[in-house]
Scaffold this motif. Structure first.
Motif, mmCIF file in Angstrom:
data_model
loop_
_atom_site.group_PDB
_atom_site.id
_atom_site.type_symbol
_atom_site.label_atom_id
_atom_site.label_comp_id
_atom_site.label_asym_id
_atom_site.label_seq_id
_atom_site.Cartn_x
_atom_site.Cartn_y
_atom_site.Cartn_z
ATOM 1 N N ARG A 133 0.832 -1.074 -0.065
ATOM 2 C CA ARG A 133 0.030 0.038 -0.005
ATOM 3 C C ARG A 133 0.763 1.184 -0.134
ATOM 4 N N GLU A 134 1.827 1.281 1.008
ATOM 5 C CA GLU A 134 2.746 2.256 0.852
ATOM 6 C C GLU A 134 3.454 2.453 -0.218
ATOM 7 N N GLY B 37 -5.912 -3.624 5.400
ATOM 8 C CA GLY B 37 -4.223 -3.448 5.136
ATOM 9 C C GLY B 37 -3.786 -2.029 5.441
ATOM 10 N N ASP C 257 -1.976 14.000 -2.691
ATOM 11 C CA ASP C 257 -1.365 12.869 -3.423
ATOM 12 C C ASP C 257 -0.267 12.460 -2.566
ATOM 13 N N THR C 258 0.451 13.128 -1.932
ATOM 14 C CA THR C 258 1.787 12.876 -1.636
ATOM 15 C C THR C 258 1.657 12.810 0.251
ATOM 16 N N ALA C 259 2.541 11.701 0.545
ATOM 17 C CA ALA C 259 2.402 11.530 2.107
ATOM 18 C C ALA C 259 3.229 12.743 2.658
ATOM 19 N N GLN D 22 1.242 4.100 -3.140
ATOM 20 C CA GLN D 22 0.806 5.275 -2.688
ATOM 21 C C GLN D 22 1.874 6.251 -3.129
ATOM 22 N N LYS D 23 3.136 6.097 -2.531
ATOM 23 C CA LYS D 23 4.161 6.712 -2.538
ATOM 24 C C LYS D 23 5.067 6.840 -3.829
#
Lengths: 440, 283
Positions: free
Chosen positions: A89-90, B155, B225-227, A93-94
């Protein structure tokens, strides 16, 4: 050492511009200048083992695919539904482009022109990000016809699932991708010979494919020097449960498990100790606090009687009972069993009922033996390993925590005799659907 | 703990939706593929399904995306919805019903509009997901528009206990957050923005080592959209040690090369002390 997580938090890494600025798609250019067999050779040299759970060598799996011009497919398994696992997931996403690049290189190596990413339906944000990345890559000529002027063409389609654990199993995933109920198929034939739409199909996990660009840029032999001899490279570990800093960590395979649980994740809250832990997702046999010094790699885990699985550590501390975890676990597998094979469908359901008997004070220590024998009869008797995935941890809990379970049985019997069981709520398997069943 | 049973499910015209325990009427012939010429299908839905079918070598592969799209339009996989999909895809309604009943996210009974999936699997329940589920269920009782379901591992065990609200992951949650979720849904604003997963940084301390070389985000980088970026104007520092730059307090994003956004190399690798996450209480 960071390979996959190098700069993962850079703002905008999900865009092509930032990814390229960091050296992204250089590995693809390098690979396209090589012969496909050389690329496959580099992947084989790296000895990378599948990161999805089975730990099968990717190079070997890819070499099983028949050569020649035919409809071959690559499917990326992004249906990350093993409880405790959240590494893909990480990553998606990134850094979605890392996965796209890995897929293009892998398809070039094996001569595949059609690829799918099967992502679980719950990952809406990650699917949107991936879709945007695929569109961006296609616009830049990194997907589609004659990629970067080479002879390789690839069309990549993102497919969203709709919530079913069994679709993470490779043949269940293929059926689901063909638009059916996600029931696993009989093997052999293995997907590498006959898979999606009856064509030879290479199925790999997100993390495995995302590692491919790094293998190409650093060289297969160089990658194999990281980690241990039989478990090469780095691994993303998802750690959760009773630890202070849950999350994803990238580790070199072979470091002691204690280092991951205590040094990286902070261990359980102060004053508590690790009672038991799942080293590779909820499907792996549990290990206790005495096994914390086992090196974290595929072979050491197998030797310790468990498995590395998907690399998801779930830590349970001494404030929780084995029974409550076992019941949660069994209910999950009973709910997710597709019902195709009898041992799994019935075995998971009866395990739940037997555990509930313990709770309600109806069980005797003999029930533990019956339960253990049910687990034995599930293992190896089904088309897929969903049943085994419940049988292995439950079986290991019965062996390792028999005394505690017996005490629990005794205590519940006493409470039942004294009529003090009002607080025990019978939790049925179908409970979560209770609200959806219309009343007549 | 079981949710209270809902009212009898009925079609718009008043008759009851066939239940799981009702036998099939064997006196009737099986439903055949509906004729597209006589079945009314919303144009947009038809275009979506046809676009999905075009992506695969076999049109049946589009069954899940098509049912998803029909569920968006009709609210659930109603007999009408399934008939429309069947007509466009040239499949029998029985085939599509078999698919729709297999998957948890496709609902074959009428459901409220907003989905709140509460993860109640091992990692979440170790940290109190069952209490949260009960609180969420209570909070949603007053609101007919919220569909609360206990869901299997979603998840996101790093933000346990967590929930997915209309696809948006939020966590770690406390029972008190349940009312806020319902409130936010009713007001139509982003749900529990300070706890959304999309803004979280990686916890791996090794990521922080390379963070010094990160460039500040360009003005056109979509913030969501970015962490680690956080919503516009947001000053909350989210979990994770790899804070590469300070979240700007001004409205405009920082100019490239701005030295005030340098990474602090000895930042405490401590995720618990972020202002929005009080340390976990001992049980």
């Amino acid at each position: 050492m960071k390979i996959l997580f190098d700069g993962i938090d850079e703002p905008g890494l999900n865009t092509l511009e930032v990814y390229r600025r960091r050296g992204g798609y250089d590995a693809l250019e390098k690979a396209l200048a090589m012969e496909p067999d050389e690329v496959l050779g580099a992947i084989s040299d790296s000895q990378i083992r599948g990161r999805g759970g089975a730990g099968f060598r990717m190079g070997q799996k890819a070499s099983f695919l028949p050569h020649g011009d035919m409809e071959k497919y690559l499917v990326c398994n992004a249906d990350e539904s093993e409880p405790g696992t959240f590494k893909d997931r990480e990553l998606m996403q990134k850094s979605p482009h890392m996965l796209v690049e890995g897929i293009v290189i892998a398809t070039f190596a094996v001569g595949i022109h059609k690829a799918f990413i099967y992502i679980r339906g719950e990952y809406a944000l990650q699917a949107d990000i991936l879709e945007a990345a695929i569109a961006e890559a296609a616009d830049a000529g990194l997907l589609g016809e004659r990629i970067l002027g080479s002879g390789h063409s690839l069309s990549l389609v993102l497919h969203r699932g709709a919530g079913a654990y069994i679709c993470g199993e490779e043949t269940g995933l293929l059926d689901s991708l063909e638009g059916k109920r996600g029931n696993p198929r009989l093997k052999p034939p293995f997907p590498a010979i006959e898979g999606l739409y009856h064509g030879p199909t290479l199925i790999n996990n997100v993390e495995t494919l995302a590692t491919v660009p790094h293998i190409i840029s650093m060289g297969g032999k160089e990658y194999a020097e990281i980690g241990t001899e039989t478990s090469t490279g780095t691994k993303l570990v998802s750690i959760s449960g009773d630890v202070q800093r849950p999350g994803n960590y990238e580790i070199e395979l072979g470091i002691p498990s204690r280092e991951i649980i205590y040094d990286l994740a902070g261990g359980p809250d102060e004053g508590r100790t690790v009672k038991f832990w799942f080293p590779g997702g909820s499907s792996s046999p549990v290990l206790t606090g005495d096994d914390l010094d086992v090196p974290y790699d595929f072979d050491s885990m197998a030797k310790a009687g468990s498995m590395l699985g998907s690399g998801a550590i779930i830590v349970v501390d001494d404030t929780h009972t084995v029974l409550e975890v076992a019941l949660k676990l069994a209910k999950f597998y009973a709910h997710e069993s597709c019902g195709k094979c009898v041992p799994c469908r019935e075995g998971t359901n009866w395990t739940v009922k037997m555990l509930q008997r313990i709770q309600s004070g109806e069980a005797t220590p003999m029930d533990l033996d019956i339960m253990a024998s049910v687990q034995d009869q599930i293992i190896g008797n089904c088309l897929c390993v969903l049943g085994d995935a419940m049988a292995m941890p439950i079986g290991s809990m019965i062996v390792k925590f028999r005394e505690e379970l017996e005490a629990e049985i005794e205590a519940a019997r006493e409470r039942a005799a004294a009529g003090q069981l009002e607080d025990v709520i019978p939790i049925g398997v179908a409970d979560e659907h209770a609200g959806q069943i219309p009343v007549h | 703990m079981s949710p209270a049973p809902r009212a009898v499910a009925r079609f718009g015209h008043g008759s009851r939706v066939p239940g799981w325990d009702e036998a099939v009427d064997l006196t009737k012939p099986p439903a055949v593929v509906p004729d597209l010429a006589t079945t009314e299908v919303p144009d947009e839905l038809r275009a979506t399904i046809e676009a999905a079918m075009a992506k695969y070598p076999d049109r049946r592969s589009a069954a899940i995306p098509a049912l998803h799209a029909a569920q968006e339009v009709h609210g659930w996989c109603s007999p009408e919805a399934i008939e429309q999909v069947a007509a466009v895809m040239s499949l029998t309604p029985a085939y599509l019903t078999s698919v729709a009943t297999f998957y948890d996210m496709l609902e074959t009974h009428p459901k409220p509009r907003n989905d709140v999936y509460v993860c109640t699997n091992i990692s979440c329940s170790l940290l109190g997901a069952d209490e949260f589920f009960e609180a969420m269920h209570e909070a949603a009782l007053e609101d007919v528009d919220v569909n609360v379901r206990a869901f299997e591992c979603l998840g996101a065990c790093d933000i346990a206990p967590m929930a997915s609200v209309n696809g948006e992951y939020v966590g770690p949650l406390e029972p008190a957050d349940a009312a806020r979720i319902v409130e936010d849904l009713r007001a139509g604003r982003p749900v529990l923005e300070s706890k959304q997963l999309r803004y979280r940084r990686c916890v791996d301390p090794g990521v922080a080592e390379g963070a010094a070389e990160f460039s500040p985000p360009a003005a056109d980088v979509p913030r969501t959209d970015t962490a680690g970026l956080g919503p516009e104007g947001d000053t909350v520092d989210r979990a994770g040690p790899s804070a590469p730059y300070e979240v700007p307090t001004e409205e405009e994003p920082p100019a490239p090369g701005d030295t005030s956004h340098e990474h602090a190399p000895d930042a405490e690798p401590e995720s618990k002390d972020a202002p929005d996450q009080p340390p976990r209480e001992a049980k």
